[in-house]
Design an enzyme around this catalytic site. Structure first.
Site, PDB file in Angstrom:
ATOM      1  N   CYS A 348     -24.711  43.727 -48.494  1.00  9.77           N
ATOM      2  CA  CYS A 348     -25.858  44.153 -48.931  1.00  9.77           C
ATOM      3  C   CYS A 348     -26.028  45.288 -49.689  1.00  9.77           C
ATOM      4  O   CYS A 348     -26.650  45.181 -50.998  1.00  9.77           O
ATOM      5  CB  CYS A 348     -27.114  44.051 -47.733  1.00  9.77           C
ATOM      6  SG  CYS A 348     -26.604  43.423 -46.260  1.00  9.77           S
ATOM      7  N   HIS A 399     -27.886  37.565 -51.572  1.00  8.31           N
ATOM      8  CA  HIS A 399     -29.252  38.078 -51.532  1.00  8.31           C
ATOM      9  C   HIS A 399     -29.992  37.630 -52.645  1.00  8.31           C
ATOM     10  O   HIS A 399     -29.751  37.783 -53.793  1.00  8.31           O
ATOM     11  CB  HIS A 399     -28.925  39.484 -51.658  1.00  8.31           C
ATOM     12  CG  HIS A 399     -28.317  40.119 -50.289  1.00  8.31           C
ATOM     13  ND1 HIS A 399     -26.826  40.156 -50.280  1.00  8.31           N
ATOM     14  CD2 HIS A 399     -28.661  40.487 -49.099  1.00  8.31           C
ATOM     15  CE1 HIS A 399     -26.285  40.561 -49.046  1.00  8.31           C
ATOM     16  NE2 HIS A 399     -27.486  40.793 -48.541  1.00  8.31           N
TER      17      HIS A 399
HETATM   18 ZN   LIG Z   1     -27.671  41.332 -46.403  1.00 10.13          ZN
END
Ligand SMILES: [Zn+2]
Ligand SMILES: [Zn+2]
Length: 656
Positions: A348, A399
């Site tokens: 992320c 994402h």
């Molecule tokens: Zn993530």
């Protein structure tokens, strides 16, 4: 008097000090007979508890799912009593309920053996038949310590010392035997029933501390009825047969070794499966508007500090000094004062770095960044389990950066893609959980309201059923969990969609809104398979190694009966390979039965048998994995059919 509210809303008055038992017996004898406990104001409680204020009552019947936990807990007590009756010098420690059963840890010079289990089960049945009532007493701390010391129960004394002063010390008795316990319990040992089985023994450290005493742990499973127990035992037997570690070896897919704990060595055959899976997901993501990226393995700890992982998750990370190791004999290899890097445990923060390049406008959203992200997590050696729990994993991660008003549409799109992928993998039963705001959380309640509603609306709008997992969301946002049911009824959490309001803030991601203002995007963390390693492990178990044809490492083996057919077999294999089929040839000087048996163990879906006659007539005798007979077909026809069948499901749809 106190007012008691019943599940149907009726309110009745009872004398202060009445018990659940009295109330249920007053309602009906037959209900009382089936009732083993109650819920008092939502909390499971002993039926014999005295009710000393107004409240809501619900009765828990023995065949309620809620009673299962009690059956297992009570069974653990019965196990402990049985063991101490058989071996009085054994000390008891703790015995919690676990998934499908319970265990109890005992301290004893000689650990238990598998043979002991049958003896203990017999004794447990005796104790169940005795039907001693469970009674609760609250003891004074010193009195309790004295009582357990007198019995030689040093571990219980230690447990008592660890209980905070403001907490009551509860003792549950069953006949002469007693244990320190929070409860609740059912009425008597009879309520445990006999649908239990002790499954295995294992070693364990007291308090999980390797410097402390080694204990002997007995595992058991317990159910409401014999049918459920039998079904469970059958499932375990099936699961053992399908163990991906065993099948992985039989199919020569991969191995693990001591020098790389928790990291997979993929062999050629296993890596075919892995690559097919990755290629499939890549095609699906490309077709769904995702953009694939690749981000670094090693990132400076400053970034992990900013993202919050350093503070919260560091014990799960592999940390590396950013310096050249010393080669000098006798000197330390690293100085310990270099900057630190960490192998990424998740992708992320790196994806936010990609998002942050250049100015983003509302027109750029949603931006869907995908990565087959290789992540490392520092799991304890003991927790590792084949492909299911590894230290190096590759996620089908992505994402989605979007506006709050895009959450619902993105969720709907994601769910549609996920359903289609699961169906292609052969899974049709998907359980969805919506995990909502936990007590400690970041972000305004108004944002949470909207986020939870968007997720729920997306599911409802597309006719999906889901359950709410109250308070189980992450601190940074609510999430959806997708659980698959495999061929033997086990549930696996694979897919996830997590909303995140926090990381864009922490890592300063923003976009220019229509009115020219700077806004924070919402980040949707999402995966369909989860980790490729685990998903493949799950597929291997669900299919017992007989993978869908498009995933099978070797799709066909051309096996000869006589050496006269060797040249023909080579020709057929060349034709198959030219058509993109994964084919191997077996011209060994072995009997055809031997060859067929061996390739069956390797789960090869098709065997083309070639003898003198097939070579002359340009045919093959086709044997399909799992079926006895064989059919003879012209080789061109056989290859043509295979070409169609080996096509991955998404490409098949495209061609149709
Ligand atoms: Zn993530
Ligand atoms: Zn207990």
């Amino acid at each position: 008097m106190i007012k008691v509210t019943f599940p149907d809303g009726a309110v009745r008055e009872f004398a202060l000090g009445t018990t659940g038992t009295t109330i249920v017996e007053g309602i009906s004898k037959s209900l009382a007979k089936k009732t083993v406990a109650m819920r008092w104001n939502g909390e499971l409680a002993d039926l014999s508890d005295v009710l000393d204020a107004d409240g809501k009552i619900e009765f828990v019947l023995r065949d309620d799912p809620a009673a299962l936990e009690l059956i297992r807990h009570d069974a653990a007590h019965v196990l402990a009593e049985a063991v101490q009756e058989l071996w009085p010098d054994t000390q008891v420690t703790i015995g919690p309920v676990i998934e499908n059963g319970f265990f109890y840890d005992f301290y004893r010079a000689e650990p238990f053996s598998e043979d002991d289990l049958r003896v203990i089960e017999k004794k447990m049945e005796e104790i169940v038949d005795r039907g001693a009532e469970f009674t609760k007493e609250v003891w004074d701390r010193e009195e309790a310590k004295k009582a357990f010391s007198a019995k030689g129960e040093q571990f219980k004394v230690e447990l008592i010392d660890a209980i905070p002063d403001d907490q009551q010390l509860k003792i549950y008795k069953q006949g002469q035997w007693f244990d320190l316990c929070r409860g609740p319990h059912m009425r008597s040992t009879k309520d445990v029933g006999k649908a239990f089985k002790l499954t295995k023994v294992a070693g364990a450290y007291w308090r999980g501390d390797s410097n402390r005493e080694v204990l002997s742990r007995i595992y058991g499973t317990a159910w409401a009825g014999k049918d459920q127990l039998d079904a469970h035992l059958h499932m375990i037997e099936e699961a053992e047969k399908r163990d991906h570690r065993k099948i992985g070896q039989e199919m020569d897919l991969y191995h693990f070794q001591h020098e790389a704990q928790g990291s997979v060595f993929w062999h050629p055959k296993g890596f075919v499966m892995y690559n097919q899976m990755e290629a499939y997901i890549r095609r699906r993501l490309n077709a769904s508007g995702y953009k694939e990226i690749k981000t670094p393995q090693l990132l400076d700890n400053k970034l992990w500090e900013k993202s919050g992982h350093w503070q919260k998750f560091r014990d799960g990370m592999f940390v590396v000094p950013d310096e050249i190791p010393s080669m000098e004999e006798g000197k330390p290899i690293v100085s310990m004062d270099a900057n630190l890097l960490a192998l990424k445990p998740m992708n992320c923060p790196a994806h936010v770095q990609v998002f942050n390049q250049g100015i983003k406008s509302y027109r750029d959203l949603p931006l869907r960044l995908a990565e087959f992200g290789c992540c490392h997590r520092n799991e304890a050696h003991g927790a590792l389990h084949g492909l299911m729990r590894v230290r190096q994993m590759t996620q089908d991660d992505a994402h989605i950066f979007c506006r709050i008003d895009q959450i619902q549409a993105e969720t709907e799109k994601f769910c549609a893609l996920l359903d289609s992928v699961y169906e292609d993998m052969g899974f049709t039963e998907v359980r969805i959980l919506l995990a909502t705001r936990p007590e400690t959380r970041a972000g305004d309640d108004s944002v949470w309201d909207l986020a939870e509603k968007s997720l729920g609306d997306a599911l409802s709008a597309t006719g999906r059923k889901f359950e709410i997992a109250e308070g189980e969301g992450a601190f940074y946002g609510p999430k959806l969990e997708f659980h698959l049911k495999d061929a033997i009824g086990r549930s696996w959490q694979c897919g996830t969609l997590q909303l995140d309001f926090v990381m864009p803030e922490r890592l300063d991601a923003s976009y220019v809104a229509e009115d020219g203002s700077r806004q924070r995007p919402v980040m949707l963390h999402r995966a369909i398979l989860g980790s490729l390693e685990r998903f493949l492990g799950m597929m291997i178990e669900s299919y017992a190694g007989r993978m869908p044809l498009w995933l099978a490492p070797v799709q066909v083996v051309v096996a000869t009966i006589v050496s006269d057919a060797d040249d023909y077999a080579q020709e057929v294999v060349a034709d198959l390979r030219a058509k993109g089929i994964r084919a191997e040839v077996d011209t060994r000087n072995e009997s055809i039965n031997y060859k067929v048996r061996e390739h069956s163990v390797g789960r090869v879906p098709f065997i083309f048998v070639a003898g003198r006659r097939e070579a002359e007539e340009k045919t093959v005798s086709i044997r399909q994995l799992g079926s006895q007979g064989q059919t003879v077909k012209p080789v061109d026809e056989a290859i043509g059919e295979l070409v169609r069948d080996v096509t991955p499901p998404d490409l098949k749809r495209k061609a149709a």
